[in-house]
Every structure is written in C-alpha cells, then in structure tokens.
Design a protein around this motif. Sequence first.
Motif, PDB file in Angstrom:
ATOM      1  N   ALA A 295       0.830  -1.212   0.000  1.00 34.10           N
ATOM      2  CA  ALA A 295       0.000   0.000   0.000  1.00 34.10           C
ATOM      3  C   ALA A 295       0.862   1.259   0.000  1.00 34.10           C
ATOM      4  O   ALA A 295       0.499   2.265  -0.619  1.00 34.10           O
ATOM      5  N   SER A 296       2.011   1.208   0.663  1.00 30.02           N
ATOM      6  CA  SER A 296       2.915   2.366   0.674  1.00 30.02           C
ATOM      7  C   SER A 296       3.491   2.622  -0.713  1.00 30.02           C
ATOM      8  O   SER A 296       3.626   3.769  -1.143  1.00 30.02           O
ATOM      9  N   LYS A 297       3.843   1.551  -1.405  1.00 31.47           N
ATOM     10  CA  LYS A 297       4.344   1.708  -2.765  1.00 31.47           C
ATOM     11  C   LYS A 297       3.259   2.270  -3.694  1.00 31.47           C
ATOM     12  O   LYS A 297       3.566   2.956  -4.665  1.00 31.47           O
ATOM     13  N   TYR A 298       2.016   1.963  -3.400  1.00 28.01           N
ATOM     14  CA  TYR A 298       0.912   2.404  -4.256  1.00 28.01           C
ATOM     15  C   TYR A 298       0.481   3.837  -3.948  1.00 28.01           C
ATOM     16  O   TYR A 298       0.130   4.584  -4.862  1.00 28.01           O
ATOM     17  N   GLU A 299       0.501   4.236  -2.692  1.00 24.80           N
ATOM     18  CA  GLU A 299      -0.058   5.527  -2.276  1.00 24.80           C
ATOM     19  C   GLU A 299       0.995   6.576  -1.941  1.00 24.80           C
ATOM     20  O   GLU A 299       0.784   7.762  -2.210  1.00 24.80           O
ATOM     21  N   GLU A 300       2.113   6.170  -1.351  1.00 20.66           N
ATOM     22  CA  GLU A 300       3.072   7.136  -0.837  1.00 20.66           C
ATOM     23  C   GLU A 300       4.051   7.586  -1.923  1.00 20.66           C
ATOM     24  O   GLU A 300       4.314   6.862  -2.896  1.00 20.66           O
ATOM     25  N   ILE A 301       4.577   8.799  -1.728  1.00 22.41           N
ATOM     26  CA  ILE A 301       5.635   9.301  -2.615  1.00 22.41           C
ATOM     27  C   ILE A 301       6.969   8.658  -2.254  1.00 22.41           C
ATOM     28  O   ILE A 301       7.706   8.191  -3.122  1.00 22.41           O
ATOM     29  N   CYS A 302       7.287   8.629  -0.956  1.00 26.16           N
ATOM     30  CA  CYS A 302       8.505   7.986  -0.453  1.00 26.16           C
ATOM     31  C   CYS A 302       8.088   6.875   0.505  1.00 26.16           C
ATOM     32  O   CYS A 302       7.789   7.133   1.692  1.00 26.16           O
ATOM     33  N   ALA A 303       8.026   5.674  -0.006  1.00 27.54           N
ATOM     34  CA  ALA A 303       7.583   4.535   0.798  1.00 27.54           C
ATOM     35  C   ALA A 303       8.716   4.055   1.709  1.00 27.54           C
ATOM     36  O   ALA A 303       9.902   4.152   1.349  1.00 27.54           O
ATOM     37  N   PRO A 304       8.367   3.541   2.889  1.00 27.30           N
ATOM     38  CA  PRO A 304       9.413   2.969   3.754  1.00 27.30           C
ATOM     39  C   PRO A 304      10.069   1.755   3.098  1.00 27.30           C
ATOM     40  O   PRO A 304       9.491   1.087   2.244  1.00 27.30           O
ATOM     41  N   ARG A 305      11.289   1.461   3.509  1.00 27.52           N
ATOM     42  CA  ARG A 305      12.036   0.347   2.949  1.00 27.52           C
ATOM     43  C   ARG A 305      11.574  -0.967   3.569  1.00 27.52           C
ATOM     44  O   ARG A 305      10.860  -0.998   4.577  1.00 27.52           O
ATOM     45  N   VAL A 306      11.978  -2.043   2.964  1.00 26.24           N
ATOM     46  CA  VAL A 306      11.644  -3.364   3.501  1.00 26.24           C
ATOM     47  C   VAL A 306      12.290  -3.547   4.870  1.00 26.24           C
ATOM     48  O   VAL A 306      11.694  -4.121   5.804  1.00 26.24           O
TER      49      VAL A 306
END
Length: 469
Positions: A295-306
């Motif tokens: 969801a972070s990859k889909y919605e966020e500009i800077c997604a947290p890392r794994v």
Amino acid sequence: MHHSSSRQRAMTMGNVPAANIQGATTRVTRARAKVLGASRGLPPRHPLVKQDHKQALQPKAKRASSDNKSATDVASNVPAKRRAVLKDITNNLFEDSSIKVSNGIKDQTSKQVKRCTGKKNGRVAPSLPVDPQIQKRKEKASESMTKQSTKELLKITSQLKSETDGAVIYKNPSIGESKTTSEVEASKDQSIIDIDSKHKGPQMCSLYAAEVYSSLRTAELKWRHSVDYMKTVQLEISQEMRGILIDWLVEVCEEYGLASETFYLTVALIDQYLSKKCIGKRRLQLLGITCMLIASKYEEICAPRVEDFCFITDSTYTRGEVLEMEHTILDLLSFQLSVPTTRKFLRRFLLAAQSSYMAPVIELEFLANYLAELTLIDYSFLKFLPSLIAASAIFLAKWTLDQDEDPWNATLEHYTGYKGSELKVTVLALQELQLNNAAPLHAVRQKYSQQKYKGVATLTSCKPVKALL
C-alpha cells in the motif's frame, strides 16, 4: 531612251501601293503589314475594323500621336457595347437613396455568400458521429456553466437591488421563470448544490468526478471481499486477532507518518487475502506489514524500505520472507490494487457535507475520519459497503456537532445515493461503537484525541440519533 522610260514606268508602278497606304495612314502597323503580305502588296477592299478595334482596346504603354488618331478613327466605326441596366434590388422603401444602395449591396452579397456556402457544403464529406460519452460530458459541462452563470446573475442582481423595492425580480435564463428574491432563497435551500463548479484545479477532475464515483460504486460490488471468511476460510486466526493486528498497524502508520489512504488500502488488502487463503497465527503479522509495504508503494511518494518493516517487528521476519510474501499477495490478488475503500467515498461525501456551511468546518472532517477508522478494527462492519459506511460517518459526525437541525439534506442524498432511512442500521451500529469507551483497542481513539485532530475522539452527542431515524 527606251531603257530610261521603262525604268521610270517600273518605279512609278512600285510606288503606287505605298502612296495609297500612306494616304490612309502615315504608319504601317503589324496587322496591315500582314494583310499586305497576304494580298501581295495590294490594299484591302474593306477597312480592318476588327484588327484596329483590338489594337485600340489594348494600347501599348507608349504610342505616337498619329497612332492614337488612327485608333480613334477606327473605333468610331465600331458600335458601342451595350451594358445591362442595374435594377433596384431593394424591397424596402427609404427616403435616403444611399441607404437603399447600401442595403441592396448587403442583400446581394448575402445571397452570393449563401450560394457559395451551399455549393461548398455539397462537396464536404459527411460529418463523423459524435461519441456519446464525449457528448454527455459536454452536456454536463454546459449545465455546470449554466448553473455558475445563474449564481453570478443572482449575485449581480442582489447588488443592484433598489432600496425602495423590497423584492427583486429574478429571471432564470435557462428556465425563463420569474421569481422574487425570497422565493429563490427558499428554493435554493431545497435544491441540490453543485459541489464541482467551485473546483477549477485539474487534480480535482470536476468534469469527470461524477463518472469516477459512479464507477467506484460499481467496483465496490465487484471486488467485495467475503464478509464471513473467519468461518468459511480461516482456521487458526479469529476476529480478535485481526482487530489486534489492525490496531497495531495504526501505530505503525503514525510512526512512519503514512497517509490515511495507505492505512485504508492496507486493511482492504488484508481482508482480500484472508477471504481467499488460509493463514497461520505466526504469519498474520507478516501479512500485515507486507500489505502495508504494498500500500505504501501504491499511495506514498517515499515509501518505507523493507528493512524498516522488518525493524518494526523486532526482526521477527527477514527481508527474504517479506519479499516472498509480497510476491504471494500480488499473485493471489492478480495485482488488483485499485480497491474502492471507505476513504475514497469519504473524500467525495465531505465536499457535499461542507457545501451547506458558509466556511469549511475542520472538526467535521476529523470526526468523520475518526468514525470511519473505528469501523476498520471491528470485524462486524465488513458486511457494510464502504460507501454506506462513509455516508453513515458523515451523518453521525454532523449530528454529533449539531443536534438542532437534520444532518441529511438533498445535496447529501444526491451525491451519496442514500436516503436518510437507508442509513439507520449503520448509523446506530456506528454510534454504539463511538460511545464504547471501554473498548480494549484504543489506538484510533488515542490518535484522534490529539490536538492536531481537534480532540474529536472526546466528542459525543447529547441526544440519541435513534429518534431522528
């Protein structure tokens, strides 16, 4: 003697044609020279009217005075060309003759333009059929423009209102009816407010907003997850375990500063996966952080890392396990991530709710978001559609802030697609969840008790909403 007399006779005969020609004209033109050559040096019996007339009508730039004289003499023998007499082309009688002439010229010009236009249209290829969707968008755009112009006309007429007259007559140009100012205001309270005409930004997509949310209403039925997967699919986990996981994910979102859209999509992906595949207790938290990663990859500009999600679980899961789980989830969901969540409908319904106020009420937005997030933790709210939950959150939020007026109006009914009576079951269940302060899962309550959210988690309604419904 004999030879001299014969030579004199020959010279006299050779000079006769030249003397005759010079008697008529002092200069031999090309046309006459050609005729003399054809007749072997003899002058023509009739004057060359046709050739001289052409020479007279098309003179050269520089000519001798004698040549002009001869052209005039030849042209005098030619009858003048008759010209057509211009008739009166006007049908109107005016005293001024100049007006008649000008109108006649305009009429004649317009007829010529029409004649030319008709010929041109006959040669033009037939027009292509218009796409009905494009035509529908143009009609909606024209309607919104008409409404906007009507509002501007209302504003102008109110400014120009006379002090002596108590009521100003207002005429709607699209309908053609005359109303007084008081009647317009009364009808305006009962009418539907256009919430898209105020937003001119391209990101709001005001021209396509109605079509977009109509598509979302269809998608929420198509991609709806199972409402009883705890009984039919899952064997090891329970409703309480799901609630604990989501309550913990609220804190994770706050820790990494993720948007609310990311949180809603995370819960939707969790329910989609649990509706299709059984999972063990140990891998439930892995499912939660992996869905939040997607969801972070889909919605966020800077997604947290794994590695950030591995760290938040105290390194319970490795990087390889998270990536493997990500592949499993995406493969099971067929990469279908555009899920219509409650947040998407809530954004649209809040615009309709705020339109009844003179200025936007920020507490209404926070309170509606708070009530909607409470439903994500409770498993029993899976049986309600996301659009129904969003409409019920707006209803209860407006009732909590103001119990003196009906929270539902024609504008909300139009844009939500729900009547007030259709929200009864959902609103009552939501109010019970709002008043349950002894709930063990309190991450959402603590979040909205902060000052940046105006402490809306502490607000409650004095009057029960059951009597209203």
